[in-house]
Write a protein that holds these residues in place. Sequence first.
Motif, short mmCIF file in Angstrom:
data_model
loop_
_atom_site.label_atom_id
_atom_site.label_comp_id
_atom_site.label_asym_id
_atom_site.label_seq_id
_atom_site.Cartn_x
_atom_site.Cartn_y
_atom_site.Cartn_z
N LYS A 1 -7.12 -2.91 -7.20
CA LYS A 1 -5.82 -2.57 -7.79
C LYS A 1 -4.90 -3.80 -7.80
O LYS A 1 -4.28 -4.11 -8.82
CB LYS A 1 -5.17 -1.43 -7.01
CG LYS A 1 -3.82 -1.01 -7.55
CD LYS A 1 -3.26 0.16 -6.75
CE LYS A 1 -1.94 0.58 -7.32
NZ LYS A 1 -0.82 0.38 -6.43
N GLY B 1 -10.84 -0.56 -3.13
CA GLY B 1 -9.92 -0.03 -4.14
C GLY B 1 -8.56 -0.70 -4.08
O GLY B 1 -7.96 -1.00 -5.12
N ASP B 2 -8.06 -0.94 -2.87
CA ASP B 2 -6.77 -1.65 -2.71
C ASP B 2 -6.86 -3.04 -3.33
O ASP B 2 -5.95 -3.48 -4.04
CB ASP B 2 -6.41 -1.82 -1.23
CG ASP B 2 -6.19 -0.53 -0.48
OD1 ASP B 2 -5.77 0.47 -1.10
OD2 ASP B 2 -6.42 -0.52 0.75
N LYS C 1 0.83 -1.21 0.00
CA LYS C 1 0.00 0.00 0.00
C LYS C 1 0.87 1.26 0.00
O LYS C 1 1.89 1.31 0.66
CB LYS C 1 -0.93 0.02 1.22
CG LYS C 1 -2.08 -0.95 1.09
CD LYS C 1 -3.00 -0.92 2.29
CE LYS C 1 -3.73 0.40 2.35
NZ LYS C 1 -4.93 0.34 3.20
N LEU D 1 -6.16 -6.38 -10.40
CA LEU D 1 -5.87 -5.97 -11.78
C LEU D 1 -4.39 -6.14 -12.11
O LEU D 1 -4.04 -6.58 -13.21
CB LEU D 1 -6.31 -4.53 -12.01
CG LEU D 1 -7.82 -4.30 -12.09
CD1 LEU D 1 -8.13 -2.80 -12.19
CD2 LEU D 1 -8.43 -5.05 -13.25
N GLU D 2 -3.52 -5.79 -11.16
CA GLU D 2 -2.08 -5.96 -11.39
C GLU D 2 -1.74 -7.43 -11.59
O GLU D 2 -0.92 -7.78 -12.45
CB GLU D 2 -1.28 -5.37 -10.24
CG GLU D 2 -1.29 -3.85 -10.23
CD GLU D 2 -0.67 -3.24 -8.97
OE1 GLU D 2 -0.29 -4.00 -8.04
OE2 GLU D 2 -0.58 -2.01 -8.92
#
Length: 148
Positions: A123, A119-120, A10, A126-127
Amino acid sequence: MLIEALLKSKAVPGVITIAGDTPVAEAVAEMNRHHIGAVLVVDREKQLLGILSERDVLRHFTECARGLTAEKIMTPRSRLIIGHRDDTVEYAMRVFTNNKIRHLPVLEGDRIIGIVSIGDALKAHLESLEHDNKMLEDYVTGASLVID
């Protein structure tokens, strides 16, 4: 990916906490200062009492003008869903979706070790997908082959 790895990656490490007797206006100012959507509410020993989110504030907006404190409108510990360092990001995403929540406090025993937002998790997911896609493309095109 495990929650533990997500917490380490993070951009803003750590957890923003407030005391239960913090006025809601101060709690909102703290959330704005850190650009976050929720703060964990803790007692003097830093034990988790609950979570105060944007939704809590909006739900009680008209009452907030009367000087309510965080503990009066927070979601209490007894109703929280708690994450653990060895949970997967995919599990967290299911928890967010199935329970219509946006924040997951992460505990080790009674100790707070982090908080993960939807959101974390998105993300990180998706990565991971982008990495997997790149590996498959390289495999199919032979770009990853080393020829002697």
